[in-house]
Design a protein around this motif. Sequence first.
Motif, PDB file in Angstrom:
ATOM      1  N   PHE A  38      19.409  -7.776   4.348  1.00  0.00           N
ATOM      2  CA  PHE A  38      18.752  -8.130   3.084  1.00  0.00           C
ATOM      3  C   PHE A  38      18.159  -6.912   2.391  1.00  0.00           C
ATOM      4  N   ALA A  39      17.156  -6.283   2.992  1.00  0.00           N
ATOM      5  CA  ALA A  39      16.408  -5.231   2.294  1.00  0.00           C
ATOM      6  C   ALA A  39      17.307  -4.085   1.851  1.00  0.00           C
ATOM      7  N   SER A  40      18.170  -3.626   2.730  1.00  0.00           N
ATOM      8  CA  SER A  40      19.058  -2.521   2.367  1.00  0.00           C
ATOM      9  C   SER A  40      20.194  -2.985   1.466  1.00  0.00           C
ATOM     10  N   ASP A  41      20.844  -4.080   1.852  1.00  0.00           N
ATOM     11  CA  ASP A  41      21.998  -4.555   1.084  1.00  0.00           C
ATOM     12  C   ASP A  41      21.627  -4.957  -0.335  1.00  0.00           C
ATOM     13  N   MET A  42      20.410  -5.486  -0.530  1.00  0.00           N
ATOM     14  CA  MET A  42      19.983  -5.949  -1.856  1.00  0.00           C
ATOM     15  C   MET A  42      19.176  -4.903  -2.620  1.00  0.00           C
ATOM     16  N   ASP A  43      19.005  -3.712  -2.026  1.00  0.00           N
ATOM     17  CA  ASP A  43      18.214  -2.667  -2.684  1.00  0.00           C
ATOM     18  C   ASP A  43      16.833  -3.209  -3.065  1.00  0.00           C
ATOM     19  N   TYR A  44      16.165  -3.776  -2.058  1.00  0.00           N
ATOM     20  CA  TYR A  44      14.883  -4.467  -2.238  1.00  0.00           C
ATOM     21  C   TYR A  44      13.770  -3.443  -2.456  1.00  0.00           C
ATOM     22  N   ARG A  45      13.282  -3.339  -3.695  1.00  0.00           N
ATOM     23  CA  ARG A  45      12.328  -2.296  -4.083  1.00  0.00           C
ATOM     24  C   ARG A  45      10.878  -2.753  -4.083  1.00  0.00           C
ATOM     25  N   LEU A  46      10.648  -4.060  -4.037  1.00  0.00           N
ATOM     26  CA  LEU A  46       9.296  -4.570  -4.247  1.00  0.00           C
ATOM     27  C   LEU A  46       8.277  -4.044  -3.232  1.00  0.00           C
ATOM     28  N   PRO A  47       8.588  -3.980  -1.940  1.00  0.00           N
ATOM     29  CA  PRO A  47       7.586  -3.440  -1.006  1.00  0.00           C
ATOM     30  C   PRO A  47       7.157  -2.014  -1.346  1.00  0.00           C
ATOM     31  N   GLN A  48       8.094  -1.200  -1.764  1.00  0.00           N
ATOM     32  CA  GLN A  48       7.765   0.171  -2.147  1.00  0.00           C
ATOM     33  C   GLN A  48       6.847   0.193  -3.365  1.00  0.00           C
ATOM     34  N   LEU A  49       7.118  -0.657  -4.345  1.00  0.00           N
ATOM     35  CA  LEU A  49       6.297  -0.692  -5.550  1.00  0.00           C
ATOM     36  C   LEU A  49       4.876  -1.155  -5.243  1.00  0.00           C
ATOM     37  N   VAL A  50       4.739  -2.175  -4.384  1.00  0.00           N
ATOM     38  CA  VAL A  50       3.415  -2.654  -3.986  1.00  0.00           C
ATOM     39  C   VAL A  50       2.649  -1.538  -3.282  1.00  0.00           C
ATOM     40  N   ALA A  51       3.317  -0.837  -2.380  1.00  0.00           N
ATOM     41  CA  ALA A  51       2.670   0.263  -1.653  1.00  0.00           C
ATOM     42  C   ALA A  51       2.239   1.379  -2.601  1.00  0.00           C
ATOM     43  N   LEU A  52       3.060   1.669  -3.594  1.00  0.00           N
ATOM     44  CA  LEU A  52       2.722   2.726  -4.548  1.00  0.00           C
ATOM     45  C   LEU A  52       1.507   2.352  -5.390  1.00  0.00           C
ATOM     46  N   VAL A  53       1.436   1.084  -5.810  1.00  0.00           N
ATOM     47  CA  VAL A  53       0.268   0.650  -6.586  1.00  0.00           C
ATOM     48  C   VAL A  53      -0.998   0.760  -5.738  1.00  0.00           C
ATOM     49  N   LEU A  54      -0.919   0.355  -4.489  1.00  0.00           N
ATOM     50  CA  LEU A  54      -2.092   0.473  -3.624  1.00  0.00           C
ATOM     51  C   LEU A  54      -2.531   1.925  -3.496  1.00  0.00           C
ATOM     52  N   SER A  55      -1.596   2.825  -3.297  1.00  0.00           N
ATOM     53  CA  SER A  55      -1.961   4.235  -3.142  1.00  0.00           C
ATOM     54  C   SER A  55      -2.554   4.806  -4.421  1.00  0.00           C
ATOM     55  N   GLU A  56      -2.174   4.235  -5.544  1.00  0.00           N
ATOM     56  CA  GLU A  56      -2.681   4.688  -6.842  1.00  0.00           C
ATOM     57  C   GLU A  56      -4.141   4.302  -7.061  1.00  0.00           C
ATOM     58  N   ILE A  57      -4.537   3.106  -6.578  1.00  0.00           N
ATOM     59  CA  ILE A  57      -5.857   2.590  -6.958  1.00  0.00           C
ATOM     60  C   ILE A  57      -6.854   2.482  -5.820  1.00  0.00           C
ATOM     61  N   PHE A  58      -6.383   2.488  -4.561  1.00  0.00           N
ATOM     62  CA  PHE A  58      -7.293   2.203  -3.452  1.00  0.00           C
ATOM     63  C   PHE A  58      -7.930   3.484  -2.935  1.00  0.00           C
ATOM     64  N   GLN A  59      -9.247   3.465  -2.851  1.00  0.00           N
ATOM     65  CA  GLN A  59      -9.998   4.631  -2.407  1.00  0.00           C
ATOM     66  C   GLN A  59     -10.430   4.554  -0.939  1.00  0.00           C
ATOM     67  N   GLY A  60     -10.141   3.423  -0.287  1.00  0.00           N
ATOM     68  CA  GLY A  60     -10.512   3.271   1.118  1.00  0.00           C
ATOM     69  C   GLY A  60     -11.938   2.773   1.272  1.00  0.00           C
ATOM     70  N   PRO A  61     -12.438   2.638   2.509  1.00  0.00           N
ATOM     71  CA  PRO A  61     -11.754   3.057   3.733  1.00  0.00           C
ATOM     72  C   PRO A  61     -10.902   1.975   4.393  1.00  0.00           C
ATOM     73  N   GLY A  62     -10.971   0.732   3.950  1.00  0.00           N
ATOM     74  CA  GLY A  62     -10.203  -0.307   4.616  1.00  0.00           C
ATOM     75  C   GLY A  62     -11.107  -1.171   5.484  1.00  0.00           C
ATOM     76  N   PRO A  63     -10.563  -1.844   6.465  1.00  0.00           N
ATOM     77  CA  PRO A  63      -9.133  -1.903   6.806  1.00  0.00           C
ATOM     78  C   PRO A  63      -8.313  -2.664   5.768  1.00  0.00           C
ATOM     79  N   VAL A  64      -6.979  -2.548   5.905  1.00  0.00           N
ATOM     80  CA  VAL A  64      -6.035  -3.169   4.986  1.00  0.00           C
ATOM     81  C   VAL A  64      -5.311  -4.297   5.712  1.00  0.00           C
ATOM     82  N   LEU A  65      -5.143  -5.437   5.032  1.00  0.00           N
ATOM     83  CA  LEU A  65      -4.335  -6.527   5.560  1.00  0.00           C
ATOM     84  C   LEU A  65      -3.051  -6.633   4.748  1.00  0.00           C
ATOM     85  N   ASP A  66      -1.924  -6.540   5.431  1.00  0.00           N
ATOM     86  CA  ASP A  66      -0.603  -6.725   4.832  1.00  0.00           C
ATOM     87  C   ASP A  66      -0.206  -8.179   5.062  1.00  0.00           C
TER      88      ASP A  66
END
Length: 210
Positions: free
Chosen positions: A35-63
């Motif tokens: 699924f993820a590779s065959d469908m070029d599933y980009r959404l997890p990467q985009l979610v992770a990038l948004v978090l890295s853009e706005i989150f200052q820490g320290p956490g913890p983080v729940l996925d």
Amino acid sequence: MTEKAPDLDAAYALKTPEDNRRLYADWAQSYDDSFASDMDYRLPQLVALVLSEIFQGPGPVLDVGAGTGLVAQNMLMRGLLKIDALDISPEMLAVAGDKGLYRNLIEGDLTAKLDIPDETYGAIVSSGTFTHGHVGPQALDELLRIAQPGATFVLSINATHFEARGFADKFAALDSNIADLEHRIVDIYGAGADDAHKDDKAHIAVFTKR
């Protein structure tokens, strides 16, 4: 007759938590490739990038709905954070656990009360959980319960699901409990997706808990 292999259409047809458990038990070992590779599933990467853009820490983080760990794989700052994985499927969690990305693996059903104390997490992320056949807007109440005051949320919501399942109304009802709400509309898949789903969109809802 050969049983049909798990796929996106089967995932979209899910109706109950038990349906989810059965499908992902069968799909866990092949999910990243079939699924993820065959469908070029980009959404997890985009979610992770948004978090890295706005989150200052320290956490913890729940996925939330962590699956095989695709969001955590794409967190550039994962080595600096304590990240827990929550999923209804023990088989998917086992695959995620083998990647060594998470502090804790938590089996839980978002349609029920989670066995997690109030105000545990400094950030909550999710990719692909709020979609057809999965989890509706009522689960936001439970996620807010386990989030610390000021916690950062980055949650993807399938665009069709957003309109059909009442997420807009739910966010309006939560106005006194959340702040700085914004919706970023993104493509779920890249150029490698099949024709049936290549134009699928998601909202990435970004907000904080008051």
